[in-house]
Design a protein around this motif. Structure first.
Motif, PDB file in Angstrom:
ATOM      1  N   LEU A   1       0.866  -1.167   0.000  1.00  0.00           N
ATOM      2  CA  LEU A   1       0.000   0.000   0.000  1.00  0.00           C
ATOM      3  C   LEU A   1       0.905   1.220   0.000  1.00  0.00           C
ATOM      4  O   LEU A   1       1.743   1.381   0.894  1.00  0.00           O
ATOM      5  N   VAL A   2       0.777   2.055  -1.007  1.00  0.00           N
ATOM      6  CA  VAL A   2       1.661   3.211  -1.177  1.00  0.00           C
ATOM      7  C   VAL A   2       1.029   4.481  -0.619  1.00  0.00           C
ATOM      8  O   VAL A   2       1.697   5.301   0.008  1.00  0.00           O
ATOM      9  N   TYR A   3      -0.291   4.643  -0.839  1.00  0.00           N
ATOM     10  CA  TYR A   3      -0.981   5.867  -0.416  1.00  0.00           C
ATOM     11  C   TYR A   3      -2.444   5.547  -0.186  1.00  0.00           C
ATOM     12  O   TYR A   3      -3.021   4.712  -0.890  1.00  0.00           O
ATOM     13  N   ASN A   4      -3.045   6.221   0.787  1.00  0.00           N
ATOM     14  CA  ASN A   4      -4.477   6.044   1.033  1.00  0.00           C
ATOM     15  C   ASN A   4      -5.058   7.272   1.707  1.00  0.00           C
ATOM     16  O   ASN A   4      -4.475   7.810   2.638  1.00  0.00           O
ATOM     17  N   ASP A   5      -6.207   7.716   1.193  1.00  0.00           N
ATOM     18  CA  ASP A   5      -7.029   8.693   1.896  1.00  0.00           C
ATOM     19  C   ASP A   5      -8.489   8.311   1.636  1.00  0.00           C
ATOM     20  O   ASP A   5      -8.755   7.233   1.101  1.00  0.00           O
ATOM     21  N   ALA A   6      -9.426   9.158   1.969  1.00  0.00           N
ATOM     22  CA  ALA A   6     -10.840   8.804   1.860  1.00  0.00           C
ATOM     23  C   ALA A   6     -11.278   8.535   0.421  1.00  0.00           C
ATOM     24  O   ALA A   6     -12.229   7.787   0.190  1.00  0.00           O
TER      25      ALA A   6
END
Length: 141
Positions: free
Chosen positions: A24-29
């Motif tokens: 997982l490199v990036y996560n937001d809503a």
């Protein structure tokens, strides 16, 4: 938020040999990004190429990883999702073994236990595949 090293298997319900994302490199809503290096041991590799079902599953697992990460942050169990529909699938090129995939999903709509995402898969900045996907989330009782 940029995500540091977290065990991808803690975020998705799939288990080897059916894991199609590596980190997982990036996560937001609204947005999730994953990376995956195509292995010659992958069940969707044929004649040295990562086939179409693998690309679709890569997009779906990217969505699952984002939802799983959000669940972990909220102290909730990781839910299981099911692909309900795929729309406007376009596959421009198939990646080869050892290619590094960059996959991104963007949440388009979320209604109750249904999420609609737009997914794209790139390799070295080149667009390989894209689609919209409707995912049904199974809530544990």
């Amino acid at each position: 938020m940029t995500v540091s090293s977290i065990d991808i298997l803690s975020l998705i319900p799939q288990r080897p040999p059916f894991v199609m994302i590596g980190s997982l490199v990036y996560n937001d809503a609204e947005l999730t990004r994953t990376a995956y290096t195509v292995s010659d041991q992958n069940i969707f590799v044929e004649d040295g190429l990562f086939r179409e079902p693998g690309l679709l599953e890569n997009i779906a697992q990217t969505a699952a990883a984002g939802a799983g990460y959000n669940a972990v942050l909220d102290n909730r169990p990781v839910a299981v999702g099911y692909i309900g529909a795929v729309k406007n699938l376009e596959i421009f090129s198939l990646p080869a073994v050892n290619d590094e995939l960059e996959t991104e999903i963007r949440v388009i709509n979320k209604i109750f236990d249904v999420i609609v995402v737009k997914g794209i898969v790139k390799c070295g900045g080149k667009l390989l595949a894209q689609c919209e996907m409707k995912i049904f989330i199974s809530q544990s009782k």
